[in-house]
Design a protein around this motif. Structure first.
Motif, PDB file in Angstrom:
ATOM      1  N   ASP A  43      48.035 -21.792   8.191  1.00  0.00           N
ATOM      2  CA  ASP A  43      47.942 -23.187   7.750  1.00  0.00           C
ATOM      3  C   ASP A  43      46.802 -23.927   8.439  1.00  0.00           C
ATOM      4  OD1 ASP A  43      50.101 -22.651   6.161  1.00  0.00           O
ATOM      5  OD2 ASP A  43      51.558 -23.706   7.425  1.00  0.00           O
ATOM      6  N   ILE A  44      46.633 -23.715   9.734  1.00  0.00           N
ATOM      7  CA  ILE A  44      45.604 -24.449  10.482  1.00  0.00           C
ATOM      8  C   ILE A  44      44.199 -23.994  10.057  1.00  0.00           C
ATOM      9  CG2 ILE A  44      45.260 -23.031  12.552  1.00  0.00           C
ATOM     10  CD1 ILE A  44      45.944 -26.753  12.676  1.00  0.00           C
ATOM     11  N   CYS A  45      44.086 -22.770   9.527  1.00  0.00           N
ATOM     12  CA  CYS A  45      42.790 -22.250   9.085  1.00  0.00           C
ATOM     13  C   CYS A  45      42.548 -22.434   7.588  1.00  0.00           C
ATOM     14  CB  CYS A  45      42.671 -20.770   9.425  1.00  0.00           C
ATOM     15  SG  CYS A  45      42.610 -20.455  11.194  1.00  0.00           S
ATOM     16  N   SER A  46      43.441 -23.134   6.889  1.00  0.00           N
ATOM     17  CA  SER A  46      43.246 -23.320   5.450  1.00  0.00           C
ATOM     18  C   SER A  46      42.092 -24.277   5.185  1.00  0.00           C
ATOM     19  CB  SER A  46      44.533 -23.829   4.798  1.00  0.00           C
ATOM     20  OG  SER A  46      44.795 -25.144   5.206  1.00  0.00           O
ATOM     21  N   SER A  47      41.550 -24.211   3.992  1.00  0.00           N
ATOM     22  CA  SER A  47      40.372 -25.024   3.670  1.00  0.00           C
ATOM     23  C   SER A  47      40.727 -26.479   3.364  1.00  0.00           C
ATOM     24  CB  SER A  47      39.614 -24.415   2.491  1.00  0.00           C
ATOM     25  OG  SER A  47      40.459 -24.317   1.369  1.00  0.00           O
ATOM     26  N   LYS A  48      41.988 -26.745   3.053  1.00  0.00           N
ATOM     27  CA  LYS A  48      42.415 -28.119   2.783  1.00  0.00           C
ATOM     28  C   LYS A  48      43.584 -28.464   3.693  1.00  0.00           C
ATOM     29  CE  LYS A  48      40.988 -27.992  -1.976  1.00  0.00           C
ATOM     30  NZ  LYS A  48      41.394 -27.970  -3.370  1.00  0.00           N
ATOM     31  N   LEU A  49      43.437 -29.541   4.435  1.00  0.00           N
ATOM     32  CA  LEU A  49      44.486 -29.986   5.353  1.00  0.00           C
ATOM     33  C   LEU A  49      44.873 -31.416   5.012  1.00  0.00           C
ATOM     34  CD1 LEU A  49      43.030 -28.677   8.724  1.00  0.00           C
ATOM     35  CD2 LEU A  49      45.002 -27.783   7.524  1.00  0.00           C
ATOM     36  N   GLN A  50      46.158 -31.694   5.033  1.00  0.00           N
ATOM     37  CA  GLN A  50      46.642 -33.056   4.818  1.00  0.00           C
ATOM     38  C   GLN A  50      47.175 -33.579   6.139  1.00  0.00           C
ATOM     39  OE1 GLN A  50      49.538 -32.723   1.734  1.00  0.00           O
ATOM     40  NE2 GLN A  50      48.016 -32.345   0.139  1.00  0.00           N
ATOM     41  N   THR A  51      46.994 -34.874   6.365  1.00  0.00           N
ATOM     42  CA  THR A  51      47.365 -35.483   7.642  1.00  0.00           C
ATOM     43  C   THR A  51      48.844 -35.276   7.959  1.00  0.00           C
ATOM     44  OG1 THR A  51      45.695 -37.153   7.199  1.00  0.00           O
ATOM     45  CG2 THR A  51      47.205 -37.597   8.996  1.00  0.00           C
ATOM     46  N   ASN A  52      49.723 -35.462   6.971  1.00  0.00           N
ATOM     47  CA  ASN A  52      51.155 -35.292   7.244  1.00  0.00           C
ATOM     48  C   ASN A  52      51.494 -33.836   7.572  1.00  0.00           C
ATOM     49  OD1 ASN A  52      50.736 -34.363   4.648  1.00  0.00           O
ATOM     50  ND2 ASN A  52      52.607 -35.266   3.825  1.00  0.00           N
ATOM     51  N   HIS A  53      50.754 -32.899   6.993  1.00  0.00           N
ATOM     52  CA  HIS A  53      50.977 -31.482   7.291  1.00  0.00           C
ATOM     53  C   HIS A  53      50.489 -31.149   8.703  1.00  0.00           C
ATOM     54  CE1 HIS A  53      51.865 -27.367   6.335  1.00  0.00           C
ATOM     55  NE2 HIS A  53      50.636 -26.997   6.674  1.00  0.00           N
ATOM     56  N   ILE A  54      49.389 -31.754   9.113  1.00  0.00           N
ATOM     57  CA  ILE A  54      48.873 -31.543  10.476  1.00  0.00           C
ATOM     58  C   ILE A  54      49.879 -32.062  11.496  1.00  0.00           C
ATOM     59  CG2 ILE A  54      47.078 -32.188  12.120  1.00  0.00           C
ATOM     60  CD1 ILE A  54      45.098 -32.162   9.808  1.00  0.00           C
ATOM     61  N   LYS A  55      50.492 -33.213  11.223  1.00  0.00           N
ATOM     62  CA  LYS A  55      51.501 -33.762  12.141  1.00  0.00           C
ATOM     63  C   LYS A  55      52.682 -32.806  12.275  1.00  0.00           C
ATOM     64  CE  LYS A  55      50.424 -38.611  11.483  1.00  0.00           C
ATOM     65  NZ  LYS A  55      50.835 -39.882  10.905  1.00  0.00           N
ATOM     66  N   ARG A  56      53.098 -32.219  11.156  1.00  0.00           N
ATOM     67  CA  ARG A  56      54.209 -31.267  11.196  1.00  0.00           C
ATOM     68  C   ARG A  56      53.820 -30.020  11.990  1.00  0.00           C
ATOM     69  NH1 ARG A  56      56.154 -29.684   5.574  1.00  0.00           N
ATOM     70  NH2 ARG A  56      53.965 -29.408   5.625  1.00  0.00           N
ATOM     71  N   LEU A  57      52.574 -29.531  11.804  1.00  0.00           N
ATOM     72  CA  LEU A  57      52.098 -28.380  12.572  1.00  0.00           C
ATOM     73  C   LEU A  57      52.088 -28.699  14.064  1.00  0.00           C
ATOM     74  CD1 LEU A  57      49.068 -27.144  10.429  1.00  0.00           C
ATOM     75  CD2 LEU A  57      51.242 -25.981  10.762  1.00  0.00           C
ATOM     76  N   GLU A  58      51.657 -29.928  14.388  1.00  0.00           N
ATOM     77  CA  GLU A  58      51.577 -30.368  15.785  1.00  0.00           C
ATOM     78  C   GLU A  58      52.954 -30.342  16.448  1.00  0.00           C
ATOM     79  OE1 GLU A  58      48.622 -33.716  17.675  1.00  0.00           O
ATOM     80  OE2 GLU A  58      49.689 -34.175  15.835  1.00  0.00           O
ATOM     81  N   MET A  59      53.971 -30.727  15.709  1.00  0.00           N
ATOM     82  CA  MET A  59      55.331 -30.743  16.268  1.00  0.00           C
ATOM     83  C   MET A  59      55.935 -29.340  16.316  1.00  0.00           C
ATOM     84  SD  MET A  59      56.748 -34.233  14.557  1.00  0.00           S
ATOM     85  CE  MET A  59      58.355 -34.066  15.264  1.00  0.00           C
ATOM     86  N   ASN A  60      55.712 -28.550  15.275  1.00  0.00           N
ATOM     87  CA  ASN A  60      56.346 -27.232  15.185  1.00  0.00           C
ATOM     88  C   ASN A  60      55.767 -26.211  16.161  1.00  0.00           C
ATOM     89  OD1 ASN A  60      58.005 -28.207  13.198  1.00  0.00           O
ATOM     90  ND2 ASN A  60      56.862 -27.296  11.518  1.00  0.00           N
ATOM     91  N   ILE A  61      54.476 -26.319  16.471  1.00  0.00           N
ATOM     92  CA  ILE A  61      53.869 -25.299  17.332  1.00  0.00           C
ATOM     93  C   ILE A  61      54.448 -25.350  18.746  1.00  0.00           C
ATOM     94  CG2 ILE A  61      51.838 -26.655  18.031  1.00  0.00           C
ATOM     95  CD1 ILE A  61      52.050 -22.847  17.375  1.00  0.00           C
ATOM     96  N   VAL A  62      54.868 -26.515  19.184  1.00  0.00           N
ATOM     97  CA  VAL A  62      55.475 -26.626  20.515  1.00  0.00           C
ATOM     98  C   VAL A  62      56.770 -25.813  20.558  1.00  0.00           C
ATOM     99  CG1 VAL A  62      56.478 -28.226  22.194  1.00  0.00           C
ATOM    100  CG2 VAL A  62      54.417 -28.872  20.936  1.00  0.00           C
ATOM    101  N   ASP A  63      57.594 -25.949  19.524  1.00  0.00           N
ATOM    102  CA  ASP A  63      58.837 -25.174  19.456  1.00  0.00           C
ATOM    103  C   ASP A  63      58.545 -23.679  19.369  1.00  0.00           C
ATOM    104  OD1 ASP A  63      60.341 -27.489  19.528  1.00  0.00           O
ATOM    105  OD2 ASP A  63      60.467 -27.640  17.343  1.00  0.00           O
ATOM    106  N   THR A  64      57.538 -23.322  18.598  1.00  0.00           N
ATOM    107  CA  THR A  64      57.191 -21.908  18.436  1.00  0.00           C
ATOM    108  C   THR A  64      56.724 -21.309  19.753  1.00  0.00           C
ATOM    109  OG1 THR A  64      56.571 -22.330  16.137  1.00  0.00           O
ATOM    110  CG2 THR A  64      55.773 -20.297  17.119  1.00  0.00           C
ATOM    111  N   ILE A  65      55.891 -22.030  20.494  1.00  0.00           N
ATOM    112  CA  ILE A  65      55.425 -21.538  21.804  1.00  0.00           C
ATOM    113  C   ILE A  65      56.615 -21.371  22.746  1.00  0.00           C
ATOM    114  CG2 ILE A  65      54.026 -22.103  23.843  1.00  0.00           C
ATOM    115  CD1 ILE A  65      52.276 -21.306  21.533  1.00  0.00           C
ATOM    116  N   CYS A  66      57.550 -22.304  22.713  1.00  0.00           N
ATOM    117  CA  CYS A  66      58.752 -22.185  23.564  1.00  0.00           C
ATOM    118  C   CYS A  66      59.560 -20.944  23.193  1.00  0.00           C
ATOM    119  CB  CYS A  66      59.615 -23.438  23.434  1.00  0.00           C
ATOM    120  SG  CYS A  66      58.918 -24.872  24.255  1.00  0.00           S
ATOM    121  N   LYS A  67      59.675 -20.663  21.901  1.00  0.00           N
ATOM    122  CA  LYS A  67      60.391 -19.458  21.470  1.00  0.00           C
ATOM    123  C   LYS A  67      59.677 -18.199  21.950  1.00  0.00           C
ATOM    124  CE  LYS A  67      62.248 -21.569  17.303  1.00  0.00           C
ATOM    125  NZ  LYS A  67      62.177 -21.571  15.826  1.00  0.00           N
ATOM    126  N   LEU A  68      58.337 -18.208  21.864  1.00  0.00           N
ATOM    127  CA  LEU A  68      57.571 -17.061  22.356  1.00  0.00           C
ATOM    128  C   LEU A  68      57.773 -16.861  23.851  1.00  0.00           C
ATOM    129  CD1 LEU A  68      54.227 -17.524  20.393  1.00  0.00           C
ATOM    130  CD2 LEU A  68      55.837 -15.632  20.144  1.00  0.00           C
TER     131      LEU A  68
END
Length: 176
Positions: free
Chosen positions: A119-144
């Motif tokens: 998603d972060i490397c896609s050619s089209k990014l929407q602001t609301n999607h970036i905000k969701r990525l910003e929140m979700n990656i923290v949880d994903t790193i914690c799971k890792l």
């Protein structure tokens, strides 16, 4: 299939003292000390299945090079991957290759990581999607961090947390 680090006996003893991770504690058996098999490790026959599958892959021209030429079946390793091949492997092949071989929790976390980078490397990014990525990656790193031992982590593993902000400020990766 990634970088390998050695973990000292003291680090494994720290897991017992400071972490609540019974599956990673050293096992004392009389005069021997044994390290338990990590939950993310594949058995040799499962590794061979993954590498045989990778060896049989063929991509259309322009998507990815012939990844099968990078596979060494005897040693069960990938070698000489270029950056685009790493992206294809991380964003597309990891969820497919390990779906039936890893436990659901580990596979789900790898899938979340894979989708984040796709998603972060896609050619089209929407602001609301970036905000969701910003929140979700923290949880994903914690799971890792719950899956892999602490010796796996250095500053590089925490960089994805900053990528959504970079995408918000600089735009899609393709244009920089």
């Amino acid at each position: 299939m990634g970088r390998q680090r050695t973990t000292s006996r003291l680090e494994w003893m720290d897991i017992t003292l400071f972490c609540n991770r019974k599956n990673m504690e050293l096992v004392f058996d009389g005069s021997r000390v044994a390290k338990p098999r990590a939950s993310f490790m594949l058995e040799k026959n499962a590794q061979k299945l993954v590498y045989q599958w990778l060896k049989s892959l063929y991509f259309s021209n322009g998507h990815a090079s012939n990844i099968s030429r990078l596979v060494n079946l005897e040693e069960c390793i990938l070698y000489e991957m270029k950056s685009h091949e790493c992206h294809v492997f991380m964003q597309t092949l990891i969820p497919l290759a390990y779906h039936d071989l890893l436990s659901k929790g580990i596979w789900d976390t790898l899938m979340e990581t894979s989708h984040f980078f796709r998603d972060i490397c896609s050619s089209k990014l929407q602001t609301n999607h970036i905000k969701r990525l910003e929140m979700n990656i923290v949880d994903t790193i914690c799971k890792l961090e719950m899956i892999f031992p602490s010796s796996f982590y250095d500053s590089m593993e925490h960089l994805p947390i900053h990528l959504p902000y970079e995408a918000k400020v600089g735009g899609p990766v393709q244009y920089r």
